[in-house]
Design a protein around this motif. Structure first.
Motif, PDB file in Angstrom:
ATOM      1  N   ASN B  59       0.702  -1.348   0.078  1.00 17.54           N
ATOM      2  CA  ASN B  59       0.165  -0.112  -0.214  1.00 17.54           C
ATOM      3  C   ASN B  59       0.869   1.294  -0.026  1.00 17.54           C
ATOM      4  O   ASN B  59       0.326   2.141  -0.763  1.00 17.54           O
ATOM      5  N   GLY B  60       2.028   1.204   0.647  1.00 13.87           N
ATOM      6  CA  GLY B  60       2.931   2.364   0.685  1.00 13.87           C
ATOM      7  C   GLY B  60       3.608   2.609  -0.464  1.00 13.87           C
ATOM      8  O   GLY B  60       3.621   3.710  -0.988  1.00 13.87           O
ATOM      9  N   LEU B  61       3.731   1.495  -1.144  1.00 17.48           N
ATOM     10  CA  LEU B  61       4.242   1.613  -2.607  1.00 17.48           C
ATOM     11  C   LEU B  61       3.254   2.149  -3.632  1.00 17.48           C
ATOM     12  O   LEU B  61       3.391   3.022  -4.477  1.00 17.48           O
ATOM     13  N   ARG B  62       2.013   1.814  -3.478  1.00 17.71           N
ATOM     14  CA  ARG B  62       0.820   2.174  -4.143  1.00 17.71           C
ATOM     15  C   ARG B  62       0.774   3.665  -4.058  1.00 17.71           C
ATOM     16  O   ARG B  62       0.620   4.337  -5.036  1.00 17.71           O
ATOM     17  N   VAL B  63       0.935   4.117  -2.920  1.00 16.98           N
ATOM     18  CA  VAL B  63       0.777   5.612  -2.530  1.00 16.98           C
ATOM     19  C   VAL B  63       1.685   6.336  -3.461  1.00 16.98           C
ATOM     20  O   VAL B  63       1.414   7.557  -3.861  1.00 16.98           O
ATOM     21  N   ILE B  77      -4.006   0.103 -12.615  1.00 17.89           N
ATOM     22  CA  ILE B  77      -2.952  -0.855 -12.993  1.00 17.89           C
ATOM     23  C   ILE B  77      -1.919  -0.980 -11.898  1.00 17.89           C
ATOM     24  O   ILE B  77      -1.650  -2.031 -11.436  1.00 17.89           O
ATOM     25  N   ILE B  78      -1.751   0.197 -11.195  1.00 15.66           N
ATOM     26  CA  ILE B  78      -0.627   0.197 -10.003  1.00 15.66           C
ATOM     27  C   ILE B  78      -1.279  -0.704  -8.957  1.00 15.66           C
ATOM     28  O   ILE B  78      -0.853  -1.632  -8.476  1.00 15.66           O
ATOM     29  N   LEU B  82       0.063  -4.287  -7.893  1.00 11.43           N
ATOM     30  CA  LEU B  82       0.586  -4.812  -6.558  1.00 11.43           C
ATOM     31  C   LEU B  82      -0.250  -5.548  -5.684  1.00 11.43           C
ATOM     32  O   LEU B  82       0.510  -6.445  -4.978  1.00 11.43           O
ATOM     33  N   PHE B  83      -1.434  -5.699  -5.940  1.00 11.27           N
ATOM     34  CA  PHE B  83      -2.197  -6.748  -5.232  1.00 11.27           C
ATOM     35  C   PHE B  83      -1.918  -8.291  -5.542  1.00 11.27           C
ATOM     36  O   PHE B  83      -1.614  -9.011  -4.829  1.00 11.27           O
TER      37      PHE B  83
END
Lengths: 263, 104
Positions: B59-63, B77-78, B82-83
């Motif tokens: 989630n940190g990476l997604r943000v 897409i992101i 990541l999921f």
């Protein structure tokens, strides 16, 4: 009469329709103790270079039109005295994070489009009363204090210009808009939080705020937008996740009665 | 899932990492508390630690990525990528954990 002093102004010049790249121009202006940066810029425009583009209106920090970068910091030109900057050269640039219209003028359309999205007005369920008002809604002093500080916003855009998130994420709602969303959602007369939630509780909404507090440090009206964003997060978490919505009950006082009580 | 729910889970997993990480460190370094490793709660806390670390990091990476590449389609897409990465890491991590504690 106060003593005049010569100060150099290094001004950013760029006309996107003609120039291929921006350039700097240096002007020398005589200023006194009371001269603001806006006074100096207008003096340059009148006496040295009429092609310099500056946006201004009220000259008393109310309209929020003359925001610009002065010595690397977001400030209102009409609210910044030249001699208080205490530098021999005053560097003047357009605000960061916005497209440049010309010279020191920046384009706020993105900001105003986002503002419309958060519905910056009081939303109520009693449509009939809204269409044909019969009275006014009472508000207790403590209810007013919930949002009073945040209602002082003059929409100068300095906070959004200072925001590090907005500099990378162009879709971020920005401190000015989130502050506006909080100001109305916290109003005891407003019932519109659920209308605003799809926008403020989105991928580029209030959760993207990193709490750098850069917005609060530049606000010329002393508002703390960083605080309003944190309060907005709390409000959203209560309403959206925990379903803890405080029911707002506002007393409607008829116009006749209100006039009588004032008299 | 709403952004507020995602972020609430982010904060909760942050707290869980602190608790389960502390259990892991204490039980491996304090001789008097080594008995924790013998209980059934230890592998379970490691499982929670694995899930919490994966959610928190993904989630940190997604943000970060959502901010760097703004756009409605890029956001989807992101998040989806990541999921999937998170689920793959969780399944493989869980498998190693089960093998390690001879539950597989």
């Amino acid at each position: 009469m106060s003593e005049l002093r010569k100060v150099q102004f290094k001004v950013f010049r760029f006309n996107p329709s003609i120039d291929t790249s921006p350039k700097w121009k240096i002007y020398e202006v005589e200023v006194d103790r009371g001269s603001t940066v806006l006074d100096a810029l207008l003096k340059i425009k009148e006496e040295q270079d009429p092609s310099l583009a500056v946006r201004y209106s009220c000259r008393q920090a109310i309209c929020g039109s003359c925001g610009m970068m002065i010595n690397g910091k977001q400030r209102l030109a009409c609210f910044t005295r030249v001699l208080e900057l205490n530098t021999r050269v005053v560097v003047v640039e357009p605000l960061n994070n916005y497209p440049i219209v010309r010279d020191l003028i920046t384009d706020f359309s993105d900001l105003f489009n986002k503002e419309k999205m958060v519905k910056p007005y009081i939303i109520r369920d009693d449509t009939l009363e809204m269409l044909n008002p019969t009275g006014m809604y009472l508000q207790k002093p403590e209810e007013l204090l919930e949002y009073l500080q945040f209602a002082d916003c003059i929409e100068c855009g300095l906070c959004s210009s200072a925001c590090p998130t907005y500099s990378t994420d162009s879709l971020f709602l920005t401190p000015m808009i989130l502050n506006k969303a909080f100001r109305f959602s916290a109003d005891s007369r407003d019932m519109g939080l659920h209308h605003r939630l799809p926008i403020i509780d989105s991928e580029h909404g209030c959760w993207r705020c990193h709490f750098a507090v850069a917005c609060s440090s530049v606000c010329p009206k002393g508002i703390d937008p960083a605080k309003s964003i944190q309060l907005l997060k709390r409000m959203i978490a209560s309403a959206s996740i925990f379903k803890l919505v405080k029911k707002k009950e506002t007393q409607l006082v008829s116009r006749h009665h209100a006039v009588e009580s004032v008299v | 899932m709403k952004e507020s729910t995602k972020m609430l889970i982010h904060y909760v997993t942050g707290f869980l990492i602190l608790v389960t990480g502390a259990i892991h460190l204490i039980s491996n370094n304090l001789v008097s508390l080594k008995w924790i490793k013998e209980t059934v709660w230890y592998p379970m806390s490691l499982g929670i630690f694995l899930a919490a670390v994966l959610y928190h990091s993904m989630n940190g990476l997604r943000v970060i990525l959502v901010e760097l590449f703004p756009g409605s389609s890029s956001g989807k897409i992101i998040s989806t990528t990541l999921f999937i990465i998170g689920v793959v890491f969780f399944i493989s991590g869980l498998y190693f954990l089960l093998v390690l504690f001879k539950w597989w």
